[in-house]
Write an enzyme that holds these catalytic residues in place. Structure first.
Site, PDB file in Angstrom:
ATOM      1  N   THR A   1       0.802  -1.218   0.000  1.00 44.25           N
ATOM      2  CA  THR A   1       0.000   0.000   0.000  1.00 44.25           C
ATOM      3  C   THR A   1       0.834   1.267   0.000  1.00 44.25           C
ATOM      4  O   THR A   1       0.356   2.322  -0.357  1.00 44.25           O
ATOM      5  CB  THR A   1      -0.847   0.044   1.281  1.00 44.25           C
ATOM      6  OG1 THR A   1       0.057  -0.188   2.380  1.00 44.25           O
ATOM      7  CG2 THR A   1      -1.887  -1.049   1.289  1.00 44.25           C
TER       8      THR A   1
ATOM      9  N   GLU B   1      -9.737   1.067   1.904  1.00 38.51           N
ATOM     10  CA  GLU B   1     -10.935   0.356   1.469  1.00 38.51           C
ATOM     11  C   GLU B   1     -11.990   1.203   0.790  1.00 38.51           C
ATOM     12  O   GLU B   1     -12.763   0.707  -0.030  1.00 38.51           O
ATOM     13  CB  GLU B   1     -11.525  -0.395   2.673  1.00 38.51           C
ATOM     14  CG  GLU B   1     -10.662  -1.600   2.991  1.00 38.51           C
ATOM     15  CD  GLU B   1     -10.750  -2.089   4.423  1.00 38.51           C
ATOM     16  OE1 GLU B   1     -11.399  -3.099   4.637  1.00 38.51           O
ATOM     17  OE2 GLU B   1     -10.159  -1.466   5.321  1.00 38.51           O
TER      18      GLU B   1
END
Ligand SMILES: Cc1cc2nc3c(=O)[nH]c(=O)nc-3n(C[C@H](O)[C@H](O)[C@H](O)COP(=O)(O)OP(=O)(O)OC[C@H]3O[C@@H](n4cnc5c(N)ncnc54)[C@H](O)[C@@H]3O)c2cc1C
Lengths: 330, 746
Positions: free
Chosen positions: B475, B713
């Protein structure tokens, strides 16, 4: 993966000799299908005969005709970009480029592509107990299973798998001829007779003998094939097998169809030459009405299952679309 | 120091050079001497009992060291996972220990593990294991499991059956306008590029080291210590890089226990790298859902009732609740009445788990499609419908959302997209022969906060090292934490090294729920405060310091690298000077683990809006997404470039959900038919257009001192609805069953 031995063939005679001497030996082309199936435990050769060094990687004009000869080891990527193919048989180039990924096409060979095996889930993973191809008499897992990618034409109760190749659909439309060398010498097999329908022996997929080596595929001269197109319908934009595909070429004379070549992919156990469609096109006006009728002529015999009945309608539309595209070509 | 810019700098990944040169070591790439390899045997039935297992041929195959089955596997001291342990002590979703008995609960369950000197030997020997079963009739779909179904009250302390007022009168009121529809989503599988994998190495009986691809090194440490009765410090978990996870590496799964067992039984380190096929059955997936949405609204579009009834699959080896409605319909709009119902149907299928935005992702999809349907019933623009029901306050808690800028997101998105040029009538817009559709949807994801601690060391040469047992799943966490450390400590970015992925470091929570940046960022903030205080204490005792004899409480960082008097910044001193004069080479502090404070006056949630365009051939209808504009309101964005990548990744995955992804099962055996990346379709580059990402809003300092609410998310929520809504707008066909493959549009 089963243990196996590996050797490299220096010439085609040696390759044929080696494979004839050992019934469980297999030729190794690009390996993109064979090695995968060996890992899955579907193919279990004792011996791999690597044919990559054989001098069979040329695309040449055939002497005395405008046809071409494609060596068995020509890579899918090279064939797709070859000027003789892009200029004379654009449908073949398009079909190749729609298949797999650039990495796979760089490895995949012409002969290996011909002999690639079905992607039927029930065949590909031996954890599924039923598959008449892998284990004659065990039944067909797909018949009442998840059969979305399965056949609608020419299947049998024994097997409803499809042939997954794109290249072969174009070759079927182009009246290709497969050249092979065996212990008894060279012979040729017309494309329509190369792959088989499943019938009662779905495990026997082609009319090639186990001890024969494919050396080349010949494409005859088809001047109007310059007006040809491959339409592949799939679940995503790239890197997916065809739900349905259409290879089409038309010869037009004053708005009427003089000759036609149409073959379908994703619908049958072999690349499906749509002869009924072709017959229904000859002499007719090249318009949507004709195309619709021609599509229906072929698909009248189609039969779907729980998850794949949509393919009948999809094939009908794809045939119309592909023919319309070809008709519009300059 | 509070940074009030919403956008942090556009850093490239600090670990980028390591990754592109192959020097970033993933768990199974560590070279451990004498390491053996494992290959699994998995069940080919969905329910029943193993009656016989013949492992003789496998055991005598070349290179084989051990064949573990339920008959000989050393059983751990903790019989099964779950039972009582807090989430901070690790997560078990599949609670049954592998090889604990002869029972089969799903197809693909591990029933043996072969350990051999090479991977090929293990794989070959595994093919020689023969198994006999006494099969029983399995429950393979929700319709068949009605009798066994349950309405769970809670899911990790969250009420999954929330309600506000009574929805029924409004739903029965014929003057109101409404929508009642059912939406379904299939099983989806995470498919990170790195398959889960572990190397387990024992040192005697009491010390264990694992190199393990995980989203939770501390959790794995804690569970393994409990399971084997070991002291915590004798279990080391190492995981410097993770090649994607999306939730499938959050819990501890059977393969991790198997490798540890196998290493014990074989007496050598064992590497168990899951085959891709087993990633579809042994590390979870997103459960399939069937969701019934009923809406009632006034003719002006004011929602009077939202009812969201979800049916999802569970399993027999542990509990899983996908709280679809609780995380969408219960929080998103200011409706007079709300009712959410969740029912779980246990199946003889591998157990589901969290997958990127669990609950929110399918839930928002269903609700946002229903709102789109409502917009046509009302003849209102889809954005207007949402604005008419904008929730300033949390609909159930009744407190205002903190730093919510959703209206701005709609406005910026609509403007960038050109939404005003949309012809509201479906099946009207064209590009040549192609049908064109424009759709939009809201995105949302709650802001989660957990506890973490960080250790910060400042060196006299100006460098700083900050450590936390957190994770970088690909990420960009390394970079974000380097950035936060640099800002909070006041040390130049180039001089900060951030270390993670080791259980030796201070506690970091599971990298899930988009919590890492905020949680670990807060720990770094706290450590920085402590470090500044420690430096101040040195300075006030130092006669040479301009801060000599000042009160420590009057001192703060007044500029990067400088402490000074809050009231008189002219009196200041350098970090490094303070250290050098004190004759110290370095100073180290470690922040405390504190329960996150709960701010009861606010609700914390991130928001966004997706706008998308699709083009579809009318004859051969494959959906091509041609344009996406996504605007996100998530508080402060720590590193602009990586945050953008996170949102793009979410959108790509959401396009996959809308158009491609589905794990399909054989109706007879219950085995997945497409457990590989050739047949399980995720989007290819050719499926993905330019994705235009923007951020709006302000840092959310009410939430945490970093002002960041997390971004992992939210990007995936809502995008599937935006695509489905665009498909309807293009064609006039409403497809309520994902994925929207060509066959559904014929
Ligand atoms: C992920 C994936 C996606 C794919 N997608 C597509 C797609 O969309 N469309 C498509 O058409 N294909 C697709 N393919 C299949 C690909 O085209 C085939 O794998 C490839 O063409 C096989 O060629 P090869 O040379 O690698 O064959 P190999 O694997 O080497 O061999 C295949 C078979 O041919 C035999 N053989 C090879 N050469 C000879 C010879 N000269 N004489 C006799 N026998 C021979 C081998 O013994 C073996 O049995 C895909 C494959 C993969 C793995």
């Amino acid at each position: 993966m089963n243990p196996f031995t590996y050797s490299r063939a220096a010439d085609w005679q040696g390759a044929v000799h080696d494979v004839a001497a050992d019934p469980s030996a297999k030729f190794l082309g690009g390996g993109t299908n064979l090695i995968d199936l060996m890992k899955m435990g579907v193919e279990k050769p004792d011996r791999l005969i690597d044919i990559n060094r054989l001098p069979l990687a040329q695309v040449e004009e055939m002497p005395g005709s405008a046809g071409i000869r494609i060596g068995a080891l020509v890579r899918n990527s090279d064939l797709a970009e070859h000027p003789l193919v892009t200029s004379r048989y654009p449908v073949l180039s398009e079909a190749l480029l729609s298949g797999a990924s650039p990495q796979l096409r760089n490895l995949a060979t012409t002969a290996g592509n011909l002999l690639q095996r079905t992607r039927c889930y029930y065949f590909y993973d031996p954890a599924f107990p039923m598959c008449n191809k892998r284990q004659p008499g065990s039944g067909c897992g797909a018949l009442e299973g998840y059969n979305r990618i399965h056949a609608i034409l020419g299947q049998s109760e024994q097997c409803i798998a499809t042939h997954p190749s794109d290249m072969c659909v174009a070759m079927a439309a182009l009246d290709a001829v497969v050249r092979v060398q065996g212990p008894k010498g060279e012979r040729t097999i017309p494309f329509a007779d190369f792959h088989r329908l499943p019938g009662d022996t779905p495990g026997v997929e082609t009319n090639l003998q186990p001890n024969e080596l494919i050396t080349a595929v010949d494409l005859p001269a088809i001047p109007f094939a310059t007006r040809s197109h491959y339409l592949k319908v799939r679940d995503r934009a790239s890197y997916a097998f065809a739900l349905v595909s259409v290879a089409a070429a038309l010869e037009l004379e004053g708005g009427n169809i003089k000759s036609a070549r149409v073959a379908l992919g994703g619908v049958a156990h072999k690349p499906w030459r749509a002869t009924k469609t072709e017959q229904a096109l000859i002499g007719k006006k090249a318009d949507p009405e004709t195309f619709r009728a021609a599509a229906e002529a072929e698909l009248a015999a189609a039969k779907g299952y729980k998850y794949n009945s949509f393919k009948i309608e999809l094939a009908r539309r794809a045939i119309i679309q592909a023919l319309s595209t070809v008709a519009k070509m300059a | 120091m509070a940074n009030t810019n919403i956008l942090g700098p556009a850093r490239s990944r600090v670990d980028g050079p390591l990754k592109v040169t192959g020097r970033a070591k993933y768990a199974v790439e560590f070279e451990i001497p004498r390491c053996a390899h494992a290959w699994p045997v998995v069940s080919t039935i969905s329910k029943g009992t193993i009656t016989a297992m013949d492992t003789k041929a496998a055991e005598s195959a070349p290179g084989v060291l051990k064949v573990l089955t339920h008959q000989n596997a050393p059983q751990p001291t903790e019989a099964s996972g779950g039972g009582g342990a807090a989430r901070s002590e690790g997560i078990r979703i599949e609670e049954r220990n592998p090889l604990s008995d002869d029972k089969v609960h799903y197809a693909g369950q591990f029933i043996a593990l072969v350990v051999a000197q090479t991977l090929e030997q293990a794989r070959y020997a595994a093919s020689l294991v023969k198994v006999n079963y006494a099969p029983e009739a399995p429950l393979l779909d929700m319709a068949a499991a009605r009798k066994e179904s349950e309405k769970p009250k809670k899911n990790n302390d969250e009420n999954v059956q929330p309600k506000k007022g009574d929805v029924e009168p409004a739903l029965a009121n014929h003057i109101l306008l409404g929508v009642r529809q059912t939406y379904s989503t299939p099983t989806e599988t995470h498919n990170p590029i790195e398959m889960s994998g572990i190397i387990a190495a024992w040192e005697g009986d009491r010390k264990l080291t694992v190199w393990n691809a995980t989203q939770f090194v501390k959790g794995v440490q804690s569970i393994l210590a409990r399971t084997y009765g070991l002291d915590l410090e004798n279990v080391r978990v190492i995981c410097p890089f993770v090649g994607g996870a999306f939730g499938c590496k959050g819990a501890l799964w059977p393969h991790e226990l198997l490798a540890v067992m196998a290493a014990k039984a074989a007496g050598v380190p064992v590497k168990f790298h899951l085959p891709r096929r087993e990633m579809f059955t042994t590390t979870g997936h997103r459960t399939p859902t069937v969701q019934e949405i009923s809406l009632a609204a006034t003719s002006k579009g004011k929602l009077q009732a939202i009812k969201h009834v979800s049916h999802t699959a569970g399993a027999f080896v542990g509990d899983w609740v996908e709280s679809c409605g609780a995380r969408s319909s219960a929080v998103m709009y200011a409706s007079e009445a709300i009712k959410v119902e969740e029912t779980v149907y246990p199946l003889n299928v591998a157990i589901p788990t969290f997958m990127r935005a669990p609950g929110e992702c399918p839930g928002v999809y269903a609700l946002e499609c229903a709102l789109d349907e409502l917009s046509y019933v009302l003849s209102m623009d889809p954005v207007e419908v949402r604005l008419a029901n904008h929730a300033d306050d949390h609909p159930l808690k009744g407190v205002p959302f903190s730093a919510k800028h959703l209206k701005e997101a709609y406005q910026v998105g609509a403007e960038k997209f050109g939404w005003s040029k949309r012809n509201p009538r479906p099946d009207t817009m064209r590009d040549g022969d192609l049908k064109v559709g424009w759709g939009m949807a809201t995105a949302t994801y709650p802001a989660h906060k957990m506890s973490a601690a960080a250790k910060a060391t400042l060196f006299a040469d100006g460098r700083a090292v900050v450590q936390c047992a957190t994770h970088d799943l690909g990420t960009g966490a390394y970079t974000a934490f380097t950035q936060i450390s640099s800002e909070q400590l006041g040390v130049p970015y180039e001089k900060v090294t951030f270390e993670l992925g080791k259980s030796d470091f201070p506690f970091g929570p599971v990298a899930g729920g988009s919590n890492s940046t905020g949680t670990v960022g807060t720990a770094i903030h706290d450590a920085a405060q402590m470090l500044h205080r420690a430096l101040a204490e040195l300075a006030v005792d130092d006669a040479q310091s301009p801060l000599h004899r000042a009160k420590v409480n009057d001192i703060a960082m007044i500029a990067p690298g400088r402490l000074g008097l809050k009231k008189d910044p002219n009196k200041s001193d350098n970090f490094t000077d303070i250290l050098k004069r004190a004759g110290k080479n370095a100073i180290a502090v470690q922040s405390k683990m504190e329960e996150p404070e709960e701010d009861k006056k606010h609700a914390f949630q991130s928001w966004g809006a997706h706008f998308c365009e699709v083009k579809i051939d009318p004859l051969v209808p494959r959906v091509q997404v041609t344009r996406v504009v996504t605007v996100i309101n998530c508080g402060r964005v720590v590193t602009a470039k990586l945050a953008r990548s996170q949102i793009i990744g979410g959108v790509v995955m959401g396009i996959g959900m809308a158009l491609h992804e589905a794990t399909e099962y054989d109706p007879k055996t219950g085995m997945p038919v497409n457990p590989n990346l050739a047949e399980y379709h995720v989007p290819t580059n050719a499926d993905i257009p330019e994705i235009d990402v923007h951020f709006v809003g302000e840092p959310d300092f009410a939430f945490n001192p970093i002002g960041a609410r997390g971004i992992g998310e939210i990007g995936i929520t809502g995008i599937a609805a935006a695509v489905a809504n665009a498909v309807y707008h293009a064609t006039g066909k409403r497809i309520r069953d994902l994925p929207i493959t060509p066959d559904k549009l014929l």
